[in-house]
Design an enzyme around this catalytic site. Structure first.
Site, PDB file in Angstrom:
ATOM      1  N   SER A   1       0.826  -1.214   0.000  1.00  0.00           N
ATOM      2  CA  SER A   1       0.000   0.000   0.000  1.00  0.00           C
ATOM      3  C   SER A   1       0.855   1.258   0.000  1.00  0.00           C
ATOM      4  O   SER A   1       0.415   2.308  -0.460  1.00  0.00           O
ATOM      5  CB  SER A   1      -0.869   0.060   1.268  1.00  0.00           C
ATOM      6  OG  SER A   1      -1.658  -1.062   1.371  1.00  0.00           O
TER       7      SER A   1
ATOM      8  N   HIS B   1      -2.385  -3.309  -6.683  1.00  0.00           N
ATOM      9  CA  HIS B   1      -2.934  -2.883  -5.391  1.00  0.00           C
ATOM     10  C   HIS B   1      -4.441  -3.089  -5.359  1.00  0.00           C
ATOM     11  O   HIS B   1      -5.206  -2.291  -5.893  1.00  0.00           O
ATOM     12  CB  HIS B   1      -2.564  -1.419  -5.118  1.00  0.00           C
ATOM     13  CG  HIS B   1      -2.950  -0.966  -3.752  1.00  0.00           C
ATOM     14  ND1 HIS B   1      -3.720   0.143  -3.511  1.00  0.00           N
ATOM     15  CD2 HIS B   1      -2.680  -1.491  -2.532  1.00  0.00           C
ATOM     16  CE1 HIS B   1      -3.901   0.269  -2.211  1.00  0.00           C
ATOM     17  NE2 HIS B   1      -3.273  -0.711  -1.603  1.00  0.00           N
TER      18      HIS B   1
ATOM     19  N   GLU C   1      -5.363  -1.002  -8.599  1.00  0.00           N
ATOM     20  CA  GLU C   1      -4.366  -0.067  -9.142  1.00  0.00           C
ATOM     21  C   GLU C   1      -3.186  -0.901  -9.650  1.00  0.00           C
ATOM     22  O   GLU C   1      -2.632  -1.714  -8.904  1.00  0.00           O
ATOM     23  CB  GLU C   1      -3.897   0.899  -8.051  1.00  0.00           C
ATOM     24  CG  GLU C   1      -4.969   1.902  -7.653  1.00  0.00           C
ATOM     25  CD  GLU C   1      -4.520   2.769  -6.488  1.00  0.00           C
ATOM     26  OE1 GLU C   1      -4.071   3.895  -6.718  1.00  0.00           O
ATOM     27  OE2 GLU C   1      -4.642   2.308  -5.339  1.00  0.00           O
TER      28      GLU C   1
ATOM     29  N   ASN D   1      -4.761   6.071  -2.082  1.00  0.00           N
ATOM     30  CA  ASN D   1      -4.322   6.517  -0.753  1.00  0.00           C
ATOM     31  C   ASN D   1      -3.773   7.940  -0.785  1.00  0.00           C
ATOM     32  O   ASN D   1      -3.853   8.677   0.196  1.00  0.00           O
ATOM     33  CB  ASN D   1      -3.281   5.559  -0.166  1.00  0.00           C
ATOM     34  CG  ASN D   1      -3.948   4.346   0.456  1.00  0.00           C
ATOM     35  OD1 ASN D   1      -5.086   4.409   0.892  1.00  0.00           O
ATOM     36  ND2 ASN D   1      -3.241   3.234   0.484  1.00  0.00           N
TER      37      ASN D   1
END
Ligand code: NAD
Length: 283
Positions: free
Chosen positions: A119, A140, A152, A190
Protein backbone atom coordinates in the site's frame (compact mmCIF):
# COMPACT_ATOMS: atom_id res chain seq x y z
CA UNK A 1 1.26 -15.02 -20.57
CA UNK A 2 -0.85 -18.01 -19.57
CA UNK A 3 -2.02 -17.90 -15.93
CA UNK A 4 -3.36 -21.15 -14.53
CA UNK A 5 -1.35 -21.58 -11.32
CA UNK A 6 -0.86 -18.66 -8.95
CA UNK A 7 1.15 -18.48 -5.73
CA UNK A 8 0.13 -15.85 -3.22
CA UNK A 9 2.68 -15.26 -0.46
CA UNK A 10 0.93 -14.15 2.76
CA UNK A 11 -2.40 -15.77 3.70
CA UNK A 12 -3.77 -12.78 5.63
CA UNK A 13 -6.75 -10.53 4.91
CA UNK A 14 -5.58 -9.49 1.45
CA UNK A 15 -3.89 -12.72 0.34
CA UNK A 16 -7.00 -14.74 1.20
CA UNK A 17 -9.32 -12.27 -0.54
CA UNK A 18 -7.17 -12.22 -3.68
CA UNK A 19 -7.04 -16.04 -3.66
CA UNK A 20 -10.84 -16.13 -3.71
CA UNK A 21 -10.96 -13.65 -6.59
CA UNK A 22 -8.42 -15.66 -8.62
CA UNK A 23 -10.10 -19.01 -7.92
CA UNK A 24 -13.46 -17.55 -8.98
CA UNK A 25 -11.77 -16.87 -12.33
CA UNK A 26 -10.78 -20.57 -12.54
CA UNK A 27 -7.14 -20.12 -11.49
CA UNK A 28 -5.54 -22.73 -9.22
CA UNK A 29 -4.07 -20.90 -6.19
CA UNK A 30 -1.53 -21.86 -3.57
CA UNK A 31 -1.49 -19.59 -0.51
CA UNK A 32 1.94 -19.62 1.17
CA UNK A 33 2.35 -18.49 4.75
CA UNK A 34 5.30 -19.31 6.98
CA UNK A 35 3.19 -18.83 10.14
CA UNK A 36 1.27 -22.06 10.77
CA UNK A 37 -1.45 -20.29 12.74
CA UNK A 38 -2.21 -18.14 9.68
CA UNK A 39 -3.55 -21.15 7.76
CA UNK A 40 -6.71 -21.93 9.82
CA UNK A 41 -7.34 -18.18 10.10
CA UNK A 42 -7.19 -17.86 6.31
CA UNK A 43 -9.44 -20.90 5.82
CA UNK A 44 -12.00 -19.38 8.19
CA UNK A 45 -11.78 -16.01 6.40
CA UNK A 46 -12.39 -17.71 3.05
CA UNK A 47 -15.37 -19.69 4.39
CA UNK A 48 -16.93 -16.53 5.87
CA UNK A 49 -16.39 -14.58 2.68
CA UNK A 50 -17.87 -17.32 0.49
CA UNK A 51 -20.83 -17.70 2.86
CA UNK A 52 -21.40 -13.92 2.67
CA UNK A 53 -21.23 -14.13 -1.13
CA UNK A 54 -23.85 -16.89 -1.16
CA UNK A 55 -26.15 -14.94 1.17
CA UNK A 56 -25.85 -11.81 -0.98
CA UNK A 57 -26.43 -13.98 -4.09
CA UNK A 58 -23.07 -13.00 -5.60
CA UNK A 59 -22.12 -16.67 -6.02
CA UNK A 60 -23.93 -19.99 -5.81
CA UNK A 61 -23.15 -22.71 -3.26
CA UNK A 62 -21.81 -24.85 -6.14
CA UNK A 63 -19.41 -22.06 -7.25
CA UNK A 64 -18.25 -21.63 -3.65
CA UNK A 65 -17.41 -25.35 -3.49
CA UNK A 66 -15.50 -25.09 -6.78
CA UNK A 67 -13.51 -22.13 -5.41
CA UNK A 68 -12.53 -24.21 -2.37
CA UNK A 69 -11.26 -27.07 -4.53
CA UNK A 70 -8.94 -24.63 -6.40
CA UNK A 71 -7.21 -23.22 -3.27
CA UNK A 72 -4.51 -24.97 -1.23
CA UNK A 73 -2.34 -23.71 1.66
CA UNK A 74 1.39 -24.29 2.27
CA UNK A 75 3.88 -23.26 4.95
CA UNK A 76 6.98 -23.57 2.72
CA UNK A 77 8.03 -21.63 -0.36
CA UNK A 78 8.43 -24.79 -2.52
CA UNK A 79 5.23 -24.29 -4.59
CA UNK A 80 6.75 -21.08 -6.04
CA UNK A 81 8.56 -23.29 -8.55
CA UNK A 82 5.22 -24.38 -10.08
CA UNK A 83 3.57 -20.94 -10.33
CA UNK A 84 3.09 -18.91 -13.49
CA UNK A 85 2.01 -15.82 -11.52
CA UNK A 86 3.10 -14.70 -8.02
CA UNK A 87 1.47 -12.12 -5.76
CA UNK A 88 3.24 -10.93 -2.60
CA UNK A 89 0.83 -9.93 0.22
CA UNK A 90 2.90 -10.22 3.42
CA UNK A 91 3.21 -7.66 6.23
CA UNK A 92 3.87 -4.05 5.18
CA UNK A 93 7.47 -4.29 6.42
CA UNK A 94 10.36 -3.78 4.04
CA UNK A 95 12.55 -6.40 5.78
CA UNK A 96 9.83 -9.06 5.55
CA UNK A 97 9.12 -8.19 1.91
CA UNK A 98 12.88 -8.28 1.10
CA UNK A 99 13.20 -11.82 2.48
CA UNK A 100 10.12 -12.99 0.55
CA UNK A 101 11.39 -11.41 -2.70
CA UNK A 102 14.75 -13.14 -2.21
CA UNK A 103 12.95 -16.49 -1.96
CA UNK A 104 10.81 -15.67 -5.01
CA UNK A 105 13.91 -14.68 -7.01
CA UNK A 106 15.52 -18.04 -6.19
CA UNK A 107 12.50 -20.30 -6.67
CA UNK A 108 10.08 -18.84 -9.24
CA UNK A 109 10.55 -19.24 -13.01
CA UNK A 110 12.72 -16.69 -14.85
CA UNK A 111 9.84 -15.10 -16.77
CA UNK A 112 7.10 -15.40 -14.15
CA UNK A 113 5.54 -12.02 -13.29
CA UNK A 114 5.68 -11.10 -9.61
CA UNK A 115 3.19 -8.54 -8.28
CA UNK A 116 3.19 -6.83 -4.89
CA UNK A 117 0.07 -5.66 -3.08
CA UNK A 118 2.00 -3.07 -1.04
CA UNK A 119 0.00 0.00 0.00
CA UNK A 120 2.82 2.40 0.80
CA UNK A 121 6.17 1.23 -0.61
CA UNK A 122 7.37 2.37 -4.03
CA UNK A 123 7.35 -0.35 -6.70
CA UNK A 124 10.71 0.68 -8.21
CA UNK A 125 12.32 0.43 -4.75
CA UNK A 126 10.88 -3.05 -4.11
CA UNK A 127 11.82 -4.12 -7.67
CA UNK A 128 15.48 -3.63 -6.76
CA UNK A 129 15.05 -6.27 -4.03
CA UNK A 130 13.82 -8.73 -6.66
CA UNK A 131 16.29 -10.32 -9.04
CA UNK A 132 14.29 -9.65 -12.25
CA UNK A 133 12.84 -6.10 -12.01
CA UNK A 134 11.43 -6.32 -15.56
CA UNK A 135 8.95 -8.91 -14.27
CA UNK A 136 7.99 -6.94 -11.15
CA UNK A 137 4.83 -4.80 -10.85
CA UNK A 138 2.38 -3.37 -8.30
CA UNK A 139 -1.14 -4.80 -8.13
CA UNK A 140 -2.93 -2.88 -5.39
CA UNK A 141 -6.27 -4.50 -4.57
CA UNK A 142 -8.75 -2.71 -2.32
CA UNK A 143 -10.13 -4.35 0.80
CA UNK A 144 -12.27 -6.52 0.76
CA UNK A 145 -10.73 -7.85 -2.44
CA UNK A 146 -13.71 -10.04 -3.48
CA UNK A 147 -16.10 -7.05 -3.34
CA UNK A 148 -14.04 -4.07 -4.51
CA UNK A 149 -13.75 -3.57 -8.25
CA UNK A 150 -10.64 -1.39 -8.46
CA UNK A 151 -7.10 -2.69 -8.82
CA UNK A 152 -4.37 -0.07 -9.14
CA UNK A 153 -1.72 -1.42 -11.52
CA UNK A 154 1.64 0.24 -10.91
CA UNK A 155 4.53 -0.41 -13.29
CA UNK A 156 7.97 0.33 -11.85
CA UNK A 157 10.75 2.05 -13.83
CA UNK A 158 12.00 -1.27 -15.24
CA UNK A 159 8.72 -3.17 -15.64
CA UNK A 160 8.46 -4.66 -19.13
CA UNK A 161 5.46 -3.40 -21.17
CA UNK A 162 4.27 -6.98 -21.76
CA UNK A 163 4.14 -7.54 -17.99
CA UNK A 164 1.94 -4.44 -17.54
CA UNK A 165 -0.29 -5.65 -20.37
CA UNK A 166 -0.56 -9.13 -18.85
CA UNK A 167 -1.40 -7.63 -15.43
CA UNK A 168 -4.22 -5.55 -16.89
CA UNK A 169 -5.53 -8.65 -18.70
CA UNK A 170 -5.36 -10.72 -15.51
CA UNK A 171 -7.30 -8.07 -13.55
CA UNK A 172 -10.00 -8.04 -16.23
CA UNK A 173 -10.17 -11.84 -16.27
CA UNK A 174 -10.77 -11.68 -12.49
CA UNK A 175 -13.68 -9.27 -13.01
CA UNK A 176 -11.78 -6.22 -11.73
CA UNK A 177 -11.37 -2.74 -13.19
CA UNK A 178 -7.63 -2.02 -13.46
CA UNK A 179 -6.31 1.55 -13.49
CA UNK A 180 -2.68 2.35 -14.25
CA UNK A 181 -1.13 4.46 -11.48
CA UNK A 182 2.15 6.37 -11.42
CA UNK A 183 4.65 4.93 -8.95
CA UNK A 184 4.22 7.65 -6.32
CA UNK A 185 3.74 7.44 -2.52
CA UNK A 186 0.16 6.29 -1.84
CA UNK A 187 -0.40 5.55 -5.56
CA UNK A 188 -3.69 7.21 -6.55
CA UNK A 189 -6.29 6.17 -3.99
CA UNK A 190 -4.32 6.52 -0.75
CA UNK A 191 -2.73 9.72 -2.07
CA UNK A 192 -6.16 11.30 -2.66
CA UNK A 193 -7.82 9.78 0.38
CA UNK A 194 -4.84 10.74 2.58
CA UNK A 195 -5.26 14.39 1.57
CA UNK A 196 -9.03 14.31 2.11
CA UNK A 197 -8.89 12.61 5.48
CA UNK A 198 -6.10 14.99 6.60
CA UNK A 199 -8.31 17.96 5.76
CA UNK A 200 -11.24 16.38 7.63
CA UNK A 201 -9.04 15.66 10.68
CA UNK A 202 -7.91 19.29 10.63
CA UNK A 203 -11.59 20.43 10.65
CA UNK A 204 -12.25 18.06 13.60
CA UNK A 205 -9.22 19.42 15.52
CA UNK A 206 -10.64 22.91 15.00
CA UNK A 207 -13.96 21.95 16.60
CA UNK A 208 -15.97 20.49 13.69
CA UNK A 209 -18.44 17.72 14.53
CA UNK A 210 -17.61 14.45 12.69
CA UNK A 211 -21.22 14.05 11.53
CA UNK A 212 -21.29 17.58 10.09
CA UNK A 213 -17.91 17.18 8.35
CA UNK A 214 -18.85 13.83 6.80
CA UNK A 215 -22.36 14.88 5.81
CA UNK A 216 -21.10 18.07 4.14
CA UNK A 217 -18.63 16.12 2.03
CA UNK A 218 -21.19 13.40 1.22
CA UNK A 219 -23.84 15.95 0.18
CA UNK A 220 -21.65 18.40 -1.72
CA UNK A 221 -19.13 16.07 -3.35
CA UNK A 222 -21.39 13.06 -3.86
CA UNK A 223 -19.25 10.70 -1.76
CA UNK A 224 -21.10 7.64 -0.43
CA UNK A 225 -19.26 7.75 2.90
CA UNK A 226 -17.52 10.75 4.47
CA UNK A 227 -13.77 10.61 5.23
CA UNK A 228 -14.01 10.29 9.02
CA UNK A 229 -16.52 7.42 8.83
CA UNK A 230 -14.29 5.76 6.24
CA UNK A 231 -11.22 6.24 8.44
CA UNK A 232 -13.09 4.60 11.35
CA UNK A 233 -13.88 1.67 9.04
CA UNK A 234 -10.30 1.30 7.79
CA UNK A 235 -8.94 1.53 11.36
CA UNK A 236 -7.36 4.68 12.78
CA UNK A 237 -4.06 2.85 13.46
CA UNK A 238 -3.86 1.88 9.78
CA UNK A 239 -4.82 5.43 8.76
CA UNK A 240 -2.13 6.89 11.02
CA UNK A 241 0.49 4.59 9.44
CA UNK A 242 -0.63 5.61 5.93
CA UNK A 243 -0.44 9.34 6.77
CA UNK A 244 2.98 8.92 8.45
CA UNK A 245 4.28 7.14 5.37
CA UNK A 246 2.85 9.78 3.00
CA UNK A 247 4.36 12.56 5.10
CA UNK A 248 7.76 10.84 5.36
CA UNK A 249 7.90 10.15 1.62
CA UNK A 250 6.54 13.44 0.26
CA UNK A 251 7.32 15.98 3.00
CA UNK A 252 3.99 17.68 2.13
CA UNK A 253 2.56 19.72 5.05
CA UNK A 254 -0.93 18.48 4.10
CA UNK A 255 0.01 15.02 5.46
CA UNK A 256 1.24 16.34 8.85
CA UNK A 257 -0.39 14.51 11.76
CA UNK A 258 -2.05 16.62 14.46
CA UNK A 259 -1.18 15.42 17.99
CA UNK A 260 -4.93 15.14 18.78
CA UNK A 261 -5.27 12.42 16.12
CA UNK A 262 -2.16 10.50 17.22
CA UNK A 263 -3.53 10.62 20.81
CA UNK A 264 -6.81 8.99 19.72
CA UNK A 265 -4.82 6.03 18.40
CA UNK A 266 -2.51 5.93 21.45
CA UNK A 267 -5.48 5.60 23.81
CA UNK A 268 -6.87 2.68 21.78
CA UNK A 269 -9.63 4.48 19.89
CA UNK A 270 -9.06 2.70 16.60
CA UNK A 271 -12.47 3.16 14.97
CA UNK A 272 -15.12 0.49 14.47
CA UNK A 273 -12.91 -2.43 15.46
CA UNK A 274 -12.39 -1.01 18.98
CA UNK A 275 -15.91 0.42 19.38
CA UNK A 276 -14.82 4.07 19.19
CA UNK A 277 -12.90 6.41 16.89
CA UNK A 278 -14.29 9.66 15.53
CA UNK A 279 -17.67 8.04 16.30
CA UNK A 280 -18.91 5.74 19.07
CA UNK A 281 -20.25 2.32 18.01
CA UNK A 282 -22.54 -0.08 19.86
CA UNK A 283 -21.79 -3.77 20.38
P1 NAD B 1 -2.19 -9.39 7.20
O1 NAD B 1 -1.40 -9.07 8.43
O2 NAD B 1 -3.63 -9.72 7.33
O3 NAD B 1 -1.49 -10.63 6.43
C1 NAD B 1 -0.12 -10.74 6.19
C2 NAD B 1 0.23 -12.23 6.18
O4 NAD B 1 1.60 -12.37 5.80
C3 NAD B 1 0.08 -12.92 7.53
O5 NAD B 1 -0.80 -14.03 7.42
C4 NAD B 1 1.49 -13.36 7.87
O6 NAD B 1 1.51 -14.60 8.58
C5 NAD B 1 2.11 -13.48 6.49
N1 NAD B 1 3.56 -13.43 6.49
C6 NAD B 1 4.36 -12.60 7.20
N2 NAD B 1 5.66 -12.84 6.90
C7 NAD B 1 5.67 -13.83 5.97
C8 NAD B 1 6.69 -14.49 5.24
N3 NAD B 1 7.98 -14.20 5.43
N4 NAD B 1 6.34 -15.46 4.35
C9 NAD B 1 5.04 -15.77 4.16
N5 NAD B 1 4.02 -15.16 4.81
C10 NAD B 1 4.33 -14.21 5.70
O7 NAD B 1 -1.95 -8.17 6.21
P2 NAD B 1 -2.89 -7.65 5.01
O8 NAD B 1 -3.83 -6.64 5.54
O9 NAD B 1 -3.40 -8.83 4.26
O10 NAD B 1 -1.82 -6.84 4.14
C11 NAD B 1 -0.93 -7.51 3.26
C12 NAD B 1 -0.37 -6.51 2.27
O11 NAD B 1 -1.46 -5.91 1.54
C13 NAD B 1 0.39 -5.33 2.90
O12 NAD B 1 1.45 -4.98 2.05
C14 NAD B 1 -0.66 -4.23 2.97
O13 NAD B 1 -0.09 -2.93 2.97
C15 NAD B 1 -1.42 -4.49 1.68
N6 NAD B 1 -2.81 -3.98 1.63
C16 NAD B 1 -3.62 -4.07 2.73
C17 NAD B 1 -4.94 -3.60 2.65
C18 NAD B 1 -5.87 -3.70 3.84
O14 NAD B 1 -6.87 -2.96 3.88
N7 NAD B 1 -5.62 -4.60 4.79
C19 NAD B 1 -5.41 -3.04 1.44
C20 NAD B 1 -4.57 -3.00 0.33
C21 NAD B 1 -3.25 -3.47 0.45
Amino acid sequence: MQVNTMCIVGAGTMGTGIAQVAAQAGIRVCLLDTFEEAIPRSQKLLDQSLQGGIEREKITAKQAEEVKTLITWETTYDPLAEANWVIEAVFEDIKVKAEVLRQVTDLAGETVPVATNTSTLLISGLADLFGRPGYFIGMHFSNPAPAMKLVEVIPGEKTLPEVTKATVALCERMGKIPQISPDIPGFMVNRAFGALVSAAIDMWVQGGEPEAIDSSIELALGHKMGPLKTADLVGLDVMLAVLRSLHAQTGHARFEIPSEFAELVECGKLGRKSGEGFYKYGE
